[in-house]
Design a protein around this motif. Structure first.
Motif, mmCIF file in Angstrom:
data_model
loop_
_atom_site.group_PDB
_atom_site.id
_atom_site.type_symbol
_atom_site.label_atom_id
_atom_site.label_comp_id
_atom_site.label_asym_id
_atom_site.label_seq_id
_atom_site.Cartn_x
_atom_site.Cartn_y
_atom_site.Cartn_z
ATOM 1 N N ASP A 84 0.841 -1.198 0.000
ATOM 2 C CA ASP A 84 0.000 0.000 0.000
ATOM 3 C C ASP A 84 0.878 1.251 0.000
ATOM 4 O O ASP A 84 0.663 2.186 -0.776
ATOM 5 N N GLU A 85 1.860 1.248 0.889
ATOM 6 C CA GLU A 85 2.754 2.405 0.984
ATOM 7 C C GLU A 85 3.595 2.544 -0.284
ATOM 8 O O GLU A 85 3.806 3.667 -0.782
ATOM 9 N N PRO A 93 -2.716 4.990 -6.835
ATOM 10 C CA PRO A 93 -3.695 4.776 -5.767
ATOM 11 C C PRO A 93 -3.505 3.382 -5.168
ATOM 12 O O PRO A 93 -2.741 2.572 -5.696
ATOM 13 N N LEU A 94 -4.185 3.101 -4.060
ATOM 14 C CA LEU A 94 -4.137 1.754 -3.503
ATOM 15 C C LEU A 94 -4.724 0.780 -4.515
ATOM 16 O O LEU A 94 -5.760 1.044 -5.125
ATOM 17 N N LEU A 95 -4.058 -0.345 -4.693
ATOM 18 C CA LEU A 95 -4.474 -1.305 -5.712
ATOM 19 C C LEU A 95 -5.670 -2.128 -5.245
ATOM 20 O O LEU A 95 -5.760 -2.494 -4.075
ATOM 21 N N PRO A 96 -6.561 -2.480 -6.154
ATOM 22 C CA PRO A 96 -7.686 -3.332 -5.782
ATOM 23 C C PRO A 96 -7.266 -4.794 -5.707
ATOM 24 O O PRO A 96 -6.329 -5.228 -6.386
ATOM 25 N N ALA A 97 -7.968 -5.560 -4.875
ATOM 26 C CA ALA A 97 -7.791 -7.009 -4.884
ATOM 27 C C ALA A 97 -8.366 -7.567 -6.182
ATOM 28 O O ALA A 97 -9.382 -7.076 -6.680
ATOM 29 N N ILE A 338 5.104 0.424 6.817
ATOM 30 C CA ILE A 338 5.461 1.695 6.177
ATOM 31 C C ILE A 338 6.969 1.915 6.217
ATOM 32 O O ILE A 338 7.573 2.353 5.231
ATOM 33 N N ILE A 339 7.592 1.604 7.348
ATOM 34 C CA ILE A 339 9.053 1.736 7.440
ATOM 35 C C ILE A 339 9.736 0.862 6.394
ATOM 36 O O ILE A 339 10.647 1.301 5.676
ATOM 37 N N MET A 340 9.304 -0.391 6.292
ATOM 38 C CA MET A 340 9.915 -1.315 5.326
ATOM 39 C C MET A 340 9.675 -0.850 3.896
ATOM 40 O O MET A 340 10.576 -0.931 3.043
ATOM 41 N N ARG A 342 9.317 2.179 2.809
ATOM 42 C CA ARG A 342 10.166 3.338 2.496
ATOM 43 C C ARG A 342 11.619 2.940 2.318
ATOM 44 O O ARG A 342 12.326 3.516 1.477
ATOM 45 N N LYS A 343 12.062 1.949 3.077
ATOM 46 C CA LYS A 343 13.430 1.441 2.876
ATOM 47 C C LYS A 343 13.554 0.770 1.511
ATOM 48 O O LYS A 343 14.570 0.894 0.821
ATOM 49 N N ALA A 344 12.516 0.040 1.112
ATOM 50 C CA ALA A 344 12.537 -0.615 -0.197
ATOM 51 C C ALA A 344 12.461 0.406 -1.324
ATOM 52 O O ALA A 344 13.077 0.237 -2.373
ATOM 53 N N PHE A 345 11.717 1.475 -1.093
ATOM 54 C CA PHE A 345 11.516 2.460 -2.150
ATOM 55 C C PHE A 345 12.752 3.317 -2.395
ATOM 56 O O PHE A 345 13.153 3.537 -3.541
ATOM 57 N N SER A 346 13.378 3.773 -1.322
ATOM 58 C CA SER A 346 14.489 4.717 -1.505
ATOM 59 C C SER A 346 15.713 4.384 -0.671
ATOM 60 O O SER A 346 16.628 5.206 -0.572
ATOM 61 N N GLY A 347 15.747 3.184 -0.080
ATOM 62 C CA GLY A 347 16.857 2.802 0.776
ATOM 63 C C GLY A 347 18.117 2.443 0.012
ATOM 64 O O GLY A 347 18.124 2.355 -1.218
ATOM 65 N N ASP A 348 19.199 2.213 0.774
ATOM 66 C CA ASP A 348 20.474 1.856 0.147
ATOM 67 C C ASP A 348 20.566 0.342 -0.056
ATOM 68 O O ASP A 348 19.648 -0.405 0.270
ATOM 69 N N GLN A 349 21.715 -0.109 -0.563
ATOM 70 C CA GLN A 349 21.854 -1.511 -0.962
ATOM 71 C C GLN A 349 21.963 -2.471 0.215
ATOM 72 O O GLN A 349 21.968 -3.679 0.010
ATOM 73 N N SER A 350 22.034 -1.960 1.434
ATOM 74 C CA SER A 350 21.995 -2.866 2.576
ATOM 75 C C SER A 350 20.586 -3.411 2.798
ATOM 76 O O SER A 350 20.405 -4.435 3.441
#
Length: 368
Positions: A84-85, A93-97, A338-340, A342-350
């Motif tokens: 969702d995040e 938008p949020l995706l439908p099932a 949400i934390i995860m 955001r890390k997946a979206f813009s985080g570093d390679q760690s």
């Protein structure tokens, strides 16, 4: 082909589906980084596909969704899931099932994920109804066939090739297969053999998605399952099960190797790996810096660590949900999701490699 043209392709498909006029203005004015996102997985990212199945794996009742605008939807969380995040970060938008998607809802992608589902068809049978990964792929193919019939294969291939495909599979193949006493799996394979078998199947399934036009893949690894409340409740000391955490390590290692091999062998494809285990370890180790005070029990559940029986209908959950890592016996809270994300979206390679989702979305890919 420009992004406007890609969106118009989907608008044409939408017009066919609903058999009515549709405005060319789509979305809510946000800048969309990709035409759409398609999601495949299990209860960590299911958003309602099990609601109408004869299944014990459902979350369409209160207090699930207590913090979600609209209440319970089938998400196994108090609010947002990780995808969702990610959708919102991509400007979607949020995706439908898939089970409920129709009309304009189809415009920006579909979520095919199903609680209790696994890479293997047999996984999760204790819950009766579920949609295994093979069937999720067939459901995507059904969606794709409808689009192709109306737009033509070449145009669809160009559009689909620029979409994000998020896949998070494998957890249930351990929790609701290998570790279940009524399954023969543990007698047939040791840990490494089972990881090898799973990823052999996984490779074939992802190749099928590639053959259906997918090019941008986000593959989520398995988290530290030995530390979820369900496992903590089974421990005499209430600590993480190291045997379970060690059990899933070969799978995650195999998935990384698989991604490298697929990237090398499937022309035009781009794969990136989300290290969920490392994300969880980071959150658990630095819990207070993230604002968490409770890392070893569910916010909603019964028994030791609130993990022996998962969240029941109309059970009163903890009031301070922002301070909990786990929502129920198996799933994280919205805050962790949400934390995860955001890390997946813009985080570093760690946390995600070789590139994050933002970089993958911006990557230009030649569609052959």
């Amino acid at each position: 082909m420009g992004r406007f043209r890609l969106c118009m392709l989907l608008v044409v498909f939408l017009m066919v589906v609903v058999v009515s006029g549709v405005s060319g203005q789509v979305g809510s004015g946000r800048s969309e980084m990709v035409p759409a996102m398609f999601v495949f997985g299990d209860s960590l990212i299911d958003n309602g596909n099990n609601n109408n199945l004869p299944s014990f794996a459902k979350a369409n009742y209160f207090p699930y969704g207590i913090d979600f605008n609209g209440g319970p939807t089938g998400r196994f969380s108090n609010g947002y899931t990780m995808v969702d995040e990610i959708a919102e970060l991509l400007g979607l938008p949020l995706l439908p099932a898939y089970s409920e998607a129709s009309g304009e809802q189809l415009l920006h992608g579909v979520n095919y994920a199903s609680a209790a589902a696994g890479i293997l068809d047999i996984t999760g049978r204790n819950f009766v109804g579920r949609i295994p990964f093979n069937q999720q792929i067939r459901n995507f193919q059904s969606t794709l066939d409808q689009i192709t019939d109306n737009l033509g294969a070449d145009d669809v291939a160009r559009a689909i090739g620029r979409c994000i495909f998020f896949i998070g599979m494998g957890s249930n193949d351990y929790l609701n297969n290998y570790l279940m006493p009524n399954y023969p799996t543990r007698n047939q394979y040791n840990g490494q053999q089972f990881a090898d078998f799973l990823v052999q199947q996984y490779t074939q399934q992802l190749t099928r998605l590639y053959n259906l036009g997918a090019r941008k893949f986000v593959i989520a690894g398995i988290g530290q399952m030995g530390c979820i409340p369900s496992m903590l409740a089974q421990s005499p000391t209430g600590t993480c099960s190291e045997p379970v955490n060690l059990l899933i390590q070969p799978f995650n290692a195999n998935v990384k190797t698989m991604i490298n091999n697929l990237s090398a062998n499937l022309p035009g494809s781009r794969f990136t790996y989300v290290d969920i285990a490392h994300m969880f370890s980071d959150i658990a180790t630095n819990a207070r810096s993230y604002g968490f005070t409770v890392v070893n029990r569910g916010c909603c559940g019964i028994g030791r660590n609130r993990g022996q029986i998962t969240c029941l209908p109309f059970q009163t959950p903890c009031p301070n949900r922002e301070q909990y890592v786990f929502w129920d016996a198996f799933h994280p809270t919205e805050k962790v999701n949400i934390i995860m994300a955001r890390k997946a979206f813009s985080g570093d390679q760690s946390f995600i490699s070789p590139m994050n989702i933002q970089q993958l979305a911006n990557l230009a890919i030649e569609i052959n």
